[in-house]
Design a protein around this motif. Structure first.
Motif, PDB file in Angstrom:
ATOM      1  N   GLU A  65       0.842  -1.191   0.000  1.00  0.00           N
ATOM      2  CA  GLU A  65       0.000   0.000   0.000  1.00  0.00           C
ATOM      3  C   GLU A  65       0.883   1.249   0.000  1.00  0.00           C
ATOM      4  OE1 GLU A  65      -2.727   0.157   3.295  1.00  0.00           O
ATOM      5  OE2 GLU A  65      -3.541   2.060   2.540  1.00  0.00           O
ATOM      6  N   GLU A  66       2.042   1.133   0.672  1.00  0.00           N
ATOM      7  CA  GLU A  66       2.980   2.256   0.722  1.00  0.00           C
ATOM      8  C   GLU A  66       3.452   2.643  -0.680  1.00  0.00           C
ATOM      9  OE1 GLU A  66       3.050  -0.326   2.700  1.00  0.00           O
ATOM     10  OE2 GLU A  66       3.535   0.246   4.760  1.00  0.00           O
ATOM     11  N   LEU A  67       3.884   1.651  -1.466  1.00  0.00           N
ATOM     12  CA  LEU A  67       4.399   1.946  -2.807  1.00  0.00           C
ATOM     13  C   LEU A  67       3.284   2.479  -3.711  1.00  0.00           C
ATOM     14  CD1 LEU A  67       6.825   2.006  -4.685  1.00  0.00           C
ATOM     15  CD2 LEU A  67       6.326  -0.353  -5.345  1.00  0.00           C
ATOM     16  N   ALA A  68       2.102   1.862  -3.633  1.00  0.00           N
ATOM     17  CA  ALA A  68       0.976   2.321  -4.459  1.00  0.00           C
ATOM     18  C   ALA A  68       0.640   3.774  -4.125  1.00  0.00           C
ATOM     19  CB  ALA A  68      -0.235   1.418  -4.241  1.00  0.00           C
ATOM     20  N   THR A  69       0.632   4.098  -2.829  1.00  0.00           N
ATOM     21  CA  THR A  69       0.301   5.461  -2.395  1.00  0.00           C
ATOM     22  C   THR A  69       1.395   6.438  -2.817  1.00  0.00           C
ATOM     23  OG1 THR A  69      -0.863   4.530  -0.503  1.00  0.00           O
ATOM     24  CG2 THR A  69      -0.305   6.869  -0.370  1.00  0.00           C
ATOM     25  N   LEU A  70       2.652   6.024  -2.654  1.00  0.00           N
ATOM     26  CA  LEU A  70       3.768   6.891  -3.034  1.00  0.00           C
ATOM     27  C   LEU A  70       3.720   7.201  -4.539  1.00  0.00           C
ATOM     28  CD1 LEU A  70       6.372   8.400  -2.292  1.00  0.00           C
ATOM     29  CD2 LEU A  70       7.614   6.235  -2.592  1.00  0.00           C
ATOM     30  N   CYS A  71       3.441   6.183  -5.361  1.00  0.00           N
ATOM     31  CA  CYS A  71       3.358   6.391  -6.811  1.00  0.00           C
ATOM     32  C   CYS A  71       2.215   7.353  -7.141  1.00  0.00           C
ATOM     33  CB  CYS A  71       3.131   5.068  -7.546  1.00  0.00           C
ATOM     34  SG  CYS A  71       4.588   4.023  -7.562  1.00  0.00           S
ATOM     35  N   ARG A  72       1.055   7.097  -6.569  1.00  0.00           N
ATOM     36  CA  ARG A  72      -0.110   7.942  -6.850  1.00  0.00           C
ATOM     37  C   ARG A  72       0.172   9.397  -6.448  1.00  0.00           C
ATOM     38  NH1 ARG A  72      -3.757   6.208  -3.175  1.00  0.00           N
ATOM     39  NH2 ARG A  72      -3.648   8.149  -1.994  1.00  0.00           N
ATOM     40  N   ARG A  73       0.818   9.588  -5.299  1.00  0.00           N
ATOM     41  CA  ARG A  73       1.052  10.951  -4.804  1.00  0.00           C
ATOM     42  C   ARG A  73       2.196  11.643  -5.544  1.00  0.00           C
ATOM     43  NH1 ARG A  73       0.847  11.755   1.464  1.00  0.00           N
ATOM     44  NH2 ARG A  73       0.262  13.841   0.746  1.00  0.00           N
ATOM     45  N   MET A  74       3.235  10.882  -5.917  1.00  0.00           N
ATOM     46  CA  MET A  74       4.322  11.497  -6.702  1.00  0.00           C
ATOM     47  C   MET A  74       3.787  11.958  -8.056  1.00  0.00           C
ATOM     48  SD  MET A  74       7.735   9.196  -5.910  1.00  0.00           S
ATOM     49  CE  MET A  74       8.741   9.887  -7.223  1.00  0.00           C
ATOM     50  N   LEU A  75       2.903  11.144  -8.634  1.00  0.00           N
ATOM     51  CA  LEU A  75       2.293  11.492  -9.917  1.00  0.00           C
ATOM     52  C   LEU A  75       1.443  12.763  -9.788  1.00  0.00           C
ATOM     53  CD1 LEU A  75       2.369  10.216 -12.702  1.00  0.00           C
ATOM     54  CD2 LEU A  75       0.262   8.989 -12.147  1.00  0.00           C
ATOM     55  N   ALA A  76       0.637  12.819  -8.734  1.00  0.00           N
ATOM     56  CA  ALA A  76      -0.193  14.012  -8.506  1.00  0.00           C
ATOM     57  C   ALA A  76       0.691  15.238  -8.307  1.00  0.00           C
ATOM     58  CB  ALA A  76      -1.083  13.793  -7.276  1.00  0.00           C
ATOM     59  N   THR A  77       1.836  15.046  -7.675  1.00  0.00           N
ATOM     60  CA  THR A  77       2.736  16.156  -7.377  1.00  0.00           C
ATOM     61  C   THR A  77       3.405  16.681  -8.645  1.00  0.00           C
ATOM     62  OG1 THR A  77       3.132  15.123  -5.224  1.00  0.00           O
ATOM     63  CG2 THR A  77       4.648  16.885  -5.868  1.00  0.00           C
ATOM     64  N   VAL A  78       3.876  15.772  -9.506  1.00  0.00           N
ATOM     65  CA  VAL A  78       4.567  16.206 -10.730  1.00  0.00           C
ATOM     66  C   VAL A  78       3.556  16.731 -11.768  1.00  0.00           C
ATOM     67  CG1 VAL A  78       4.644  13.958 -11.932  1.00  0.00           C
ATOM     68  CG2 VAL A  78       6.474  15.622 -12.298  1.00  0.00           C
ATOM     69  N   GLN A  79       2.292  16.322 -11.619  1.00  0.00           N
ATOM     70  CA  GLN A  79       1.264  16.780 -12.562  1.00  0.00           C
ATOM     71  C   GLN A  79       0.422  17.915 -11.997  1.00  0.00           C
ATOM     72  OE1 GLN A  79      -0.565  12.844 -13.540  1.00  0.00           O
ATOM     73  NE2 GLN A  79       0.119  13.289 -15.614  1.00  0.00           N
ATOM     74  N   ASN A  80       0.837  18.456 -10.861  1.00  0.00           N
ATOM     75  CA  ASN A  80       0.133  19.593 -10.267  1.00  0.00           C
ATOM     76  C   ASN A  80       0.069  20.743 -11.282  1.00  0.00           C
ATOM     77  OD1 ASN A  80      -0.765  21.736  -8.766  1.00  0.00           O
ATOM     78  ND2 ASN A  80       0.922  21.704  -7.277  1.00  0.00           N
ATOM     79  N   PRO A  81      -1.128  21.118 -11.744  1.00  0.00           N
ATOM     80  CA  PRO A  81      -1.232  22.155 -12.782  1.00  0.00           C
ATOM     81  C   PRO A  81      -0.579  23.476 -12.368  1.00  0.00           C
ATOM     82  CG  PRO A  81      -3.404  21.234 -12.229  1.00  0.00           C
ATOM     83  CD  PRO A  81      -2.423  20.626 -11.281  1.00  0.00           C
ATOM     84  N   GLU A  82      -0.460  23.700 -11.060  1.00  0.00           N
ATOM     85  CA  GLU A  82       0.152  24.958 -10.595  1.00  0.00           C
ATOM     86  C   GLU A  82       1.675  24.916 -10.607  1.00  0.00           C
ATOM     87  OE1 GLU A  82      -1.612  26.026  -6.806  1.00  0.00           O
ATOM     88  OE2 GLU A  82      -3.586  25.747  -7.711  1.00  0.00           O
ATOM     89  N   ASN A  83       2.247  23.727 -10.764  1.00  0.00           N
ATOM     90  CA  ASN A  83       3.709  23.586 -10.702  1.00  0.00           C
ATOM     91  C   ASN A  83       4.088  22.265 -11.378  1.00  0.00           C
ATOM     92  OD1 ASN A  83       6.357  24.151  -9.978  1.00  0.00           O
ATOM     93  ND2 ASN A  83       6.133  23.352  -7.894  1.00  0.00           N
ATOM     94  N   GLU A  84       3.953  22.253 -12.708  1.00  0.00           N
ATOM     95  CA  GLU A  84       4.085  21.004 -13.450  1.00  0.00           C
ATOM     96  C   GLU A  84       5.528  20.659 -13.776  1.00  0.00           C
ATOM     97  OE1 GLU A  84       1.025  19.292 -16.690  1.00  0.00           O
ATOM     98  OE2 GLU A  84       1.076  21.474 -16.547  1.00  0.00           O
TER      99      GLU A  84
END
Ligand code: NI
Length: 193
Positions: A65-84
């Motif tokens: 669950e840790e790796l799945a969550t880390l991947c999902r959150r890293m993706l959201a972070t790099v795709q943040n429309p305010e700071n892509e």
């Protein structure tokens, strides 16, 4: 004695399988929403972390669950429309582990993909100057010389090993992100701002 042996074998099993530490779990599950806070060179503690060498990912981290969550959150972070961004390395979200996400401009649909323990085996391409920025170095861009082709070895999210040859801008992103895992930033290599 029997109890001691059980505890000992559990400890041995844990150390060989690995997994995330409790400090890492706190970062992975901490904060609100999916977007994680970025480590930046403008903060002293972050700066020390960004300059550290990351530890390898291990088999015990796979399918957790840790790796799945880390991947999902890293993706959201790099795709943040305010700071892509076009790539992100785990130390940029406070996890000193050898894992990066790279946008594959060399693939149809230009998807982000994750790479565990990535290593550059060879850089057969010619060197070329190009502009770079980094989510951890706010409000700056620089010109860096990078190889236009790399031979890459990595493990996928199932911990299966692959070797791949990557060219063009995607190869440049890999070089930038893998540098992060050794505490190196593009500003160390840039020829001009
Ligand atoms: Ni960067």
């Amino acid at each position: 004695m029997k109890k001691f042996l059980v505890i000992l074998s559990c400890a041995l099993l844990l150390s060989s399988c690995g997994g995330f530490t409790s400090a890492e779990r706190e970062v992975i599950f901490g904060g609100e929403g999916d977007i994680m806070s970025l480590t930046t060179i403008s903060n002293r503690a972050d700066s020390l972390l960004l300059r550290s060498k990351s530890q390898p990912m291990n088999r015990g981290m796979v399918a957790t669950e840790e790796l799945a969550t880390l991947c999902r959150r890293m993706l959201a972070t790099v795709q943040n429309p305010e700071n892509e961004g076009v790539g992100i390395a785990a130390p940029q979200v406070g996890i000193l582990r050898r894992m990066v996400a790279v946008q594959r401009f060399d693939k149809e649909g230009e998807p982000f993909e994750f790479f565990l323990n990535p290593e550059i085996l060879a850089m057969p391409g010619e060197m070329k100057l190009g502009g770079e920025g980094c989510l951890s170095v706010p409000e700056m861009r620089g010109v860096v010389s990078r190889s236009q082709q790399i031979v890459l070895r990595y493990r996928d999210l199932d911990f299966v090993e692959h070797t791949d040859t990557v060219s063009g801008f995607t190869a440049v992103i890999f070089q930038h992100e893998i540098d992060h895992l050794d505490g190196v930033l593009y500003i160390d290599k840039m020829e001009k701002e």
